[in-house]
Design an enzyme around this catalytic site. Structure first.
Site, short mmCIF file in Angstrom:
data_model
loop_
_atom_site.label_atom_id
_atom_site.label_comp_id
_atom_site.label_asym_id
_atom_site.label_seq_id
_atom_site.Cartn_x
_atom_site.Cartn_y
_atom_site.Cartn_z
N TYR B 67 2.76 52.14 -7.86
CA TYR B 67 3.36 51.17 -8.68
C TYR B 67 2.45 51.04 -10.15
CZ TYR B 67 4.32 46.61 -10.71
OH TYR B 67 4.72 45.50 -11.83
N GLU B 154 7.60 47.87 -15.80
CA GLU B 154 7.03 48.56 -14.74
C GLU B 154 7.54 50.15 -14.58
OE1 GLU B 154 7.32 45.01 -11.48
OE2 GLU B 154 8.98 46.12 -11.78
#
Lengths: 300, 348
Positions: B67, B154
């Site tokens: 991530y 993100e």
């Protein structure tokens, strides 16, 4: 005493010739605030309600020695530039009411203001008032009463709600501070709590928060460690759906952080009395002050 | 891979991301996903809509999943870069279950520095041979975040393939509404199928409006007070139909706000809560240009509370003379009265 603004306050209004700047200059003068100068680039030499207008903050500072700058410059006319100009000219307290400032602009502006040594309140806030002494903001002056309850809030109108209720109860305010609803603000709950704790004129503190971020949780930790005066709290947004922006850019909750329930729990655990509605704030404060005076019960 | 294209997290869990082993299977799976409503309320608010687009992408052999995110960090008053070796899962879940999240703060004035990106890379336990490529990706994400005025950007998952290539398999960006004016092209990216029509109309007029599922309309002149008003209605046993901040000025926007409430067929009563400092003479509530309530909704009761600058003028709104107007001194009283009125009780 009181905090931030008082009878020695000398206000400079940046954006004084604009619609809001001119209107609120009139309102502040009517309240009895000392407004010594205004700034609008290119309009130096004019007057607004008898207040001299300068082209630059530096010129205004040299000629009139203000100690607070009140910024009404709209975001689209570069409000952060106005903040930086005030900080660069050495104005110790900068109060910015402008809303919709791009948040990454505030990241840089905040960092620079911190380095300058000036204190910034706001943006997107109603300002600061010490009843009977000085009003540097857009709040309706007449609902305030001089007294000993300090109020700090992220929301403008909820500050007025609390003030109104406190005045109706026969208690007054030492100072009411709106710190602003944006994600990046110059002065936090903790900064104001520290000032109220050190102010002999403030006997109790009302803290009004809302969903989003963790400023209230940080404030709760500070209250637990450092605040000996009674604290009454209220958190708006208990019924707000997650993930949605409720007007204030700061009031967005996602995942498990920043909910009203978590903030209420944190403040309660720190000893604050939590109100279910703004109307309850005054009664809770009266009770807390009475307990503190008698030296019984939980002082907070 | 067949991936549902909706503004929501949790797509995989909801069955919106599927692996096909043949073109025929891809067609069949796409047919299943199209038309599904896979919006997760937690991440998309109150939108519910059928999926109408899928992305078909080549499946890859994943060696590692990460991530990587850039976020506006209120506490640090800056931009924080976050990384986790638990890619593919929502970062909120990672934070709850295994808080192995590496964070670095970008320099607020100079922007993200190479060493800051390296701290993230080494913090995630990357090998020396991986670090340079990873740093380039982190800096690229930061550049996109700052360049587009993001509040969140993100890549999740950011993967490394068996043969060492890096790929961004999914990404999400949230942009700062206050900065949209300097990114004129962004407005064209709006997907009307993914947004509430009423909210879009309100936004175009500069109003903050959020549709909720109750039956009591709220017309309030600030964000904090609007939230407190919703709370008060809930505490009085009712359910708010909307969040609405009509702000301190602009009569035309207030009129639109009222129309949005009146055209909601679920609204049985409306609570006006106006408390302000910025009201000037011409901004008084109920100014002549207030629209007539739609006949179909003529039964709605109006609960009014108005305090502030020019209070006397505001308290006698020119337009509101409806016999079903109820007034109250405090917010709690107004909430109780409006809830009673919404249930058909006689209230004065």
């Amino acid at each position: 005493m009181a905090i931030l603004v008082d009878s020695n306050t000398r206000v400079l209004v940046q954006g004084i010739t604009g619609r809001d700047g001119s209107f609120h200059t009139r309102q502040m003068l009517d309240y009895g605030t000392t407004v010594v100068a205004g700034v609008t680039p290119g309009k130096g030499g004019q007057e607004v309600h008898g207040v001299p207008v300068f082209n630059t903050v530096r010129q205004a500072v040299e000629a009139t020695v203000p100690n607070v700058s009140f910024i009404t410059v709209p975001a689209r006319l570069n409000a952060t530039d106005a903040i930086l100009e005030a900080a660069d000219a050495g104005v110790p307290l900068i109060i910015c009411i402008s809303e919709h400032i791009p948040v990454l602009d505030m990241v840089k502006t905040y960092a620079r203001v911190q380095d300058s040594g000036s204190r910034l309140i706001g943006p997107n806030c109603p300002g600061v008032i010490t009843p009977g002494q000085a009003k540097v903001g857009i709040m309706p002056g007449f609902i305030h009463q001089p007294g000993h309850v300090g109020i700090v809030s992220r929301s403008g109108t909820l500050t007025y709600e609390a003030v109104h209720a406190i005045s109706q109860q026969g208690l007054g305010q030492s100072t009411a501070v709106g710190i602003g609803g944006d994600p990046i603000i110059g002065t936090s709950f903790v900064d104001v709590l520290r000032l109220f704790q050190d102010d002999p004129d403030t006997h109790g503190i009302v803290l009004i928060g809302e969903i989003g971020g963790s400023d209230e949780e940080t404030a709760a930790a500070f209250i637990r460690e450092h605040v000996t005066k009674p604290v009454v709290g209220f958190i708006a947004g208990q019924t707000a759906p997650p993930g949605k922006r409720m007007g204030h850019a700061g009031a967005i909750i996602s995942g498990g952080t920043g909910t009203a329930a978590e903030k209420i729990a944190a403040l309660s655990a720190a000893g604050a009395r939590m109100a279910n509605s703004p109307a309850q704030i005054a009664a809770l404060m009266q009770e807390a002050l009475a307990n503190a005076e008698r030296g019984t019960g939980n002082a907070k | 891979m067949i991936k549902a294209q909706v503004h929501s997290g949790g797509r995989g869990k909801a069955g919106g991301i599927r692996l096909a082993k043949s073109p025929e299977e891809a067609e069949r799976l796409a047919g299943q996903i199209l038309g599904m409503d896979i919006h997760d309320r937690r991440s998309s608010g109150w939108i519910s809509a059928a999926t109408h687009q899928v992305l078909v992408a080549l499946g890859v052999a994943i060696a590692r999943e990460y991530y990587l995110g850039a976020i506006l960090d209120r506490d640090q008053r800056g931009v924080t870069l976050m990384g986790s070796a638990e890619g593919g899962v929502e970062i909120e879940e990672v934070a709850r279950e295994a808080p192995e999240i590496i964070k670095v703060e970008a320099d607020p004035l100079l922007g993200l520095q190479d060493y800051e990106a390296r701290e993230l890379a080494f913090g995630l336990g990357l090998e020396a041979t991986q670090v340079n490529d990873f740093v380039a990706i982190v800096k690229g994400l930061y550049r996109a975040f700052v360049g587009e005025d993001g509040s969140l950007a993100e890549i999740n998952p950011l993967i490394q393939t068996d043969d060492g290539r890096w790929l961004a398999l999914d990404s999400k960006m949230v942009l700062d509404d206050s900065a949209l004016a300097r990114h004129p092209g962004v407005e064209n990216l709006r997907d009307p199928d993914e947004e509430n029509a009423t909210e879009m109309e309100a936004r175009a007029a500069g109003l903050a409006f959020v549709k909720l599922d109750g039956d009591i309309g709220c017309m309030v002149n600030s964000a904090g007070l609007s939230m407190a008003t919703m709370d008060a209605i809930k505490n009085a046993g009712g359910a708010p139909a909307n969040f609405l901040d009509v702000g301190g000025g602009a009569t035309a926007a207030q009129v639109l706000g009222l129309r949005l409430i009146l055209t909601d067929p679920h609204v049985k009563a409306i609570l006006f809560n106006i408390f302000g400092g910025i009201a000037r003479r011409r901004d008084r509530a109920g100014h002549r240009r207030r629209p007539r309530p739609d006949r179909r909704h003529g039964a709605a009761s109006w609960s009014l509370r108005l305090l502030g600058t020019n209070q006397e003028e505001g308290a006698h709104p020119a337009g509101i003379r409806a016999s079903n107007l109820i007034t109250a001194e405090t917010l709690d009283e107004a909430a109780e009265k409006v809830v009673a009125a919404s249930r058909g009780a006689a209230v004065s």
